[in-house]
Design an enzyme around this catalytic site. Structure first.
Site, PDB file in Angstrom:
ATOM      1  N   LYS A 151      26.350  33.719  36.843  1.00 33.02           N
ATOM      2  CA  LYS A 151      25.855  34.951  37.440  1.00 33.02           C
ATOM      3  C   LYS A 151      24.681  34.672  38.380  1.00 33.02           C
ATOM      4  O   LYS A 151      23.737  33.967  38.016  1.00 33.02           O
ATOM      5  CB  LYS A 151      25.402  35.923  36.343  1.00 33.02           C
ATOM      6  CG  LYS A 151      26.541  36.392  35.449  1.00 33.02           C
ATOM      7  CD  LYS A 151      27.591  37.158  36.227  1.00 33.02           C
ATOM      8  CE  LYS A 151      28.708  37.641  35.322  1.00 33.02           C
ATOM      9  NZ  LYS A 151      29.720  38.424  36.060  1.00 33.02           N
ATOM     10  N   ASP A 179      28.967  34.510  40.790  1.00 33.12           N
ATOM     11  CA  ASP A 179      29.307  35.928  40.808  1.00 33.12           C
ATOM     12  C   ASP A 179      28.027  36.747  40.954  1.00 33.12           C
ATOM     13  O   ASP A 179      27.170  36.742  40.066  1.00 33.12           O
ATOM     14  CB  ASP A 179      30.021  36.285  39.500  1.00 33.12           C
ATOM     15  CG  ASP A 179      30.467  37.738  39.444  1.00 33.12           C
ATOM     16  OD1 ASP A 179      30.224  38.488  40.408  1.00 33.12           O
ATOM     17  OD2 ASP A 179      31.066  38.126  38.416  1.00 33.12           O
ATOM     18  N   GLU A 205      31.787  35.252  44.337  1.00 29.57           N
ATOM     19  CA  GLU A 205      32.401  36.487  43.856  1.00 29.57           C
ATOM     20  C   GLU A 205      31.500  37.698  44.035  1.00 29.57           C
ATOM     21  O   GLU A 205      30.313  37.656  43.729  1.00 29.57           O
ATOM     22  CB  GLU A 205      32.765  36.318  42.375  1.00 29.57           C
ATOM     23  CG  GLU A 205      33.505  37.489  41.762  1.00 29.57           C
ATOM     24  CD  GLU A 205      33.946  37.177  40.340  1.00 29.57           C
ATOM     25  OE1 GLU A 205      33.997  38.122  39.524  1.00 29.57           O
ATOM     26  OE2 GLU A 205      34.234  35.993  40.040  1.00 29.57           O
ATOM     27  N   GLU A 231      37.184  43.429  40.945  1.00 31.68           N
ATOM     28  CA  GLU A 231      37.361  43.663  39.510  1.00 31.68           C
ATOM     29  C   GLU A 231      37.188  45.110  39.090  1.00 31.68           C
ATOM     30  O   GLU A 231      37.744  45.537  38.077  1.00 31.68           O
ATOM     31  CB  GLU A 231      36.388  42.794  38.716  1.00 31.68           C
ATOM     32  CG  GLU A 231      34.928  43.167  38.910  1.00 31.68           C
ATOM     33  CD  GLU A 231      33.987  42.180  38.230  1.00 31.68           C
ATOM     34  OE1 GLU A 231      33.161  42.646  37.426  1.00 31.68           O
ATOM     35  OE2 GLU A 231      34.080  40.984  38.493  1.00 31.68           O
ATOM     36  N   ASP A 254      41.570  43.921  37.341  1.00 32.58           N
ATOM     37  CA  ASP A 254      41.418  43.925  35.887  1.00 32.58           C
ATOM     38  C   ASP A 254      42.458  44.879  35.318  1.00 32.58           C
ATOM     39  O   ASP A 254      42.492  46.061  35.670  1.00 32.58           O
ATOM     40  CB  ASP A 254      40.000  44.380  35.511  1.00 32.58           C
ATOM     41  CG  ASP A 254      39.698  44.207  34.032  1.00 32.58           C
ATOM     42  OD1 ASP A 254      40.498  44.674  33.207  1.00 32.58           O
ATOM     43  OD2 ASP A 254      38.647  43.611  33.706  1.00 32.58           O
ATOM     44  N   HIS A 281      40.696  39.438  36.670  1.00 34.10           N
ATOM     45  CA  HIS A 281      39.401  39.544  35.998  1.00 34.10           C
ATOM     46  C   HIS A 281      39.657  39.863  34.528  1.00 34.10           C
ATOM     47  O   HIS A 281      40.580  40.601  34.182  1.00 34.10           O
ATOM     48  CB  HIS A 281      38.590  40.671  36.643  1.00 34.10           C
ATOM     49  CG  HIS A 281      37.287  40.954  35.977  1.00 34.10           C
ATOM     50  ND1 HIS A 281      37.114  41.999  35.094  1.00 34.10           N
ATOM     51  CD2 HIS A 281      36.087  40.339  36.069  1.00 34.10           C
ATOM     52  CE1 HIS A 281      35.861  42.023  34.676  1.00 34.10           C
ATOM     53  NE2 HIS A 281      35.217  41.027  35.245  1.00 34.10           N
ATOM     54  N   GLU A 314      40.046  33.740  33.314  1.00 33.77           N
ATOM     55  CA  GLU A 314      38.645  34.008  33.007  1.00 33.77           C
ATOM     56  C   GLU A 314      38.487  34.153  31.494  1.00 33.77           C
ATOM     57  O   GLU A 314      38.957  35.125  30.895  1.00 33.77           O
ATOM     58  CB  GLU A 314      38.151  35.271  33.706  1.00 33.77           C
ATOM     59  CG  GLU A 314      36.696  35.565  33.395  1.00 33.77           C
ATOM     60  CD  GLU A 314      36.074  36.605  34.302  1.00 33.77           C
ATOM     61  OE1 GLU A 314      34.834  36.665  34.361  1.00 33.77           O
ATOM     62  OE2 GLU A 314      36.824  37.347  34.964  1.00 33.77           O
TER      63      GLU A 314
END
Length: 334
Positions: A151, A179, A205, A231, A254, A281, A314
């Site tokens: 992240k 991300d 991302e 996502e 997702d 995702h 993921e």
């Protein structure tokens, strides 16, 4: 076979150790679990992100055939977050009724083993966050993960220092994605992204908000790195311009948000028509993880070559007993 009852369970698991992405702190994990029963004694389970209204359930589900997924989807598309869980449960019923795994109902698996990437490396309240991130990342590599995702989106200083540290910890051979969770505007995303290119990123991302199609195109043209996202988008219409305008190299629908199996098949077809790779995702409970595995197994490599972009699952490594303890036999990586 007819649907006789629909129940929803709004689950919440308080975290022992909160963590943050660029948008805020997470203190609990949640899931909306859907249970659909039929007069044949078959029960289907799904996972969405919102609770369907009682009136919609009564009007469009009770007394209907669970095999009529397309018709039910169109009738209930006003709340795609709730419909996603319903749709997953309907496909679960169909698989049980036909004694077939869902990946076969979807057309068959292109792969029965999917490499997983460790999705974690959030910001935490640690005295030395850089060392904590390095230790966490090194642990994933030692566990055998070929790729990790971290992240970012906390500002240039944090991002550059900690991305550099994590790259040192994982070495040069591990695929490394970052991300930002929509934490930047276009200019900042490009500025930070240029400084991160030295660390051999596999993808960058969600640098900006999901619906800024022009912004994604600008970032993609400015940076020599794969751009990923999508996502939080719901329904094929939300993905259309982003795919047709080639704002992404990798799109990440997702299942529990975008519309379940019924809708995500259409999103994947649209992505394929625009030469965009689909890597789903997954950040939820055990039902969402199982469903994602079935869908991802049916996605062909793109491009179809000896060495395509790998189909990476993921695998959420954060604390979440809705993923690790809700199922009687939790899914684990080997």
């Amino acid at each position: 076979m007819k649907i006789t009852d629909v129940k929803t369970y709004n689950l919440r698991y308080p975290l022992v150790e909160p963590f943050a992405n660029s948008r805020g702190w997470t203190n609990a994990r949640t899931a909306v679990v859907v249970e659909i029963r039929t007069d044949a004694g078959i029960t289907g389970w799904g996972e969405g992100v919102s609770v369907p209204s009682a009136s919609a359930v009564e009007a469009h589900l009770i007394g209907q055939s669970p095999f009529e997924t397309e018709r039910i989807w169109e009738a209930m598309r006003g709340d795609i977050g709730a419909l996603s869980g319903i749709d997953i449960a309907l496909w679960d019923i169909m698989g049980k009724a036909l004694d077939m795994p869902i990946y076969q109902l979807l057309g068959g698996a292109f792969q029965l083993k999917i490499p997983a990437y460790a999705s974690g490396l959030f910001k935490k309240d640690k005295p030395d966050i850089t060392q904590a991130l390095m230790d966490e990342a090194k642990g994933y590599v030692e566990a055998g993960f070929p790729a990790v995702k971290m992240k970012i989106g906390f500002g240039e200083a944090y991002d550059v220092e900690n991305v550099a540290a994590v790259r040192r910890a994982i070495g040069d051979d591990t695929l490394f994605a970052v991300d930002a969770n929509c934490g930047y505007d276009v200019g900042t995303a490009i500025d930070v992204g240029q400084k991160l290119l030295d660390y051999d990123l596999f993808w960058y991302e969600e640098p900006i908000t999901s619906d800024d199609v022009a912004g994604y195109r600008e970032i993609r043209h400015a940076l020599k790195v794969r751009i990923a996202g999508g996502e939080m988008l719901k329904g094929r219409w939300a993905f259309r311009d982003l795919l047709q305008e080639r704002g992404l190299d990798i799109v990440q629908p997702d299942l529990s948000i975008a519309g379940g199996f019924t809708e995500c098949r259409k999103i994947a077809a649209m992505a394929s028509a625009n030469y965009v790779r689909v890597l789903p995702h997954m950040w939820g409970g055990s039902i969402r993880l199982a469903a994602t595995l079935h869908w991802q197994a049916t996605l062909p490599d793109a491009p179809q070559a000896l060495n395509p972009i790998p189909s990476l699952l993921e695998f959420d490594m954060t604390e979440n007993r809705l993923r690790t303890a809700l199922a009687q036999q939790p899914i684990k990586c080997r």
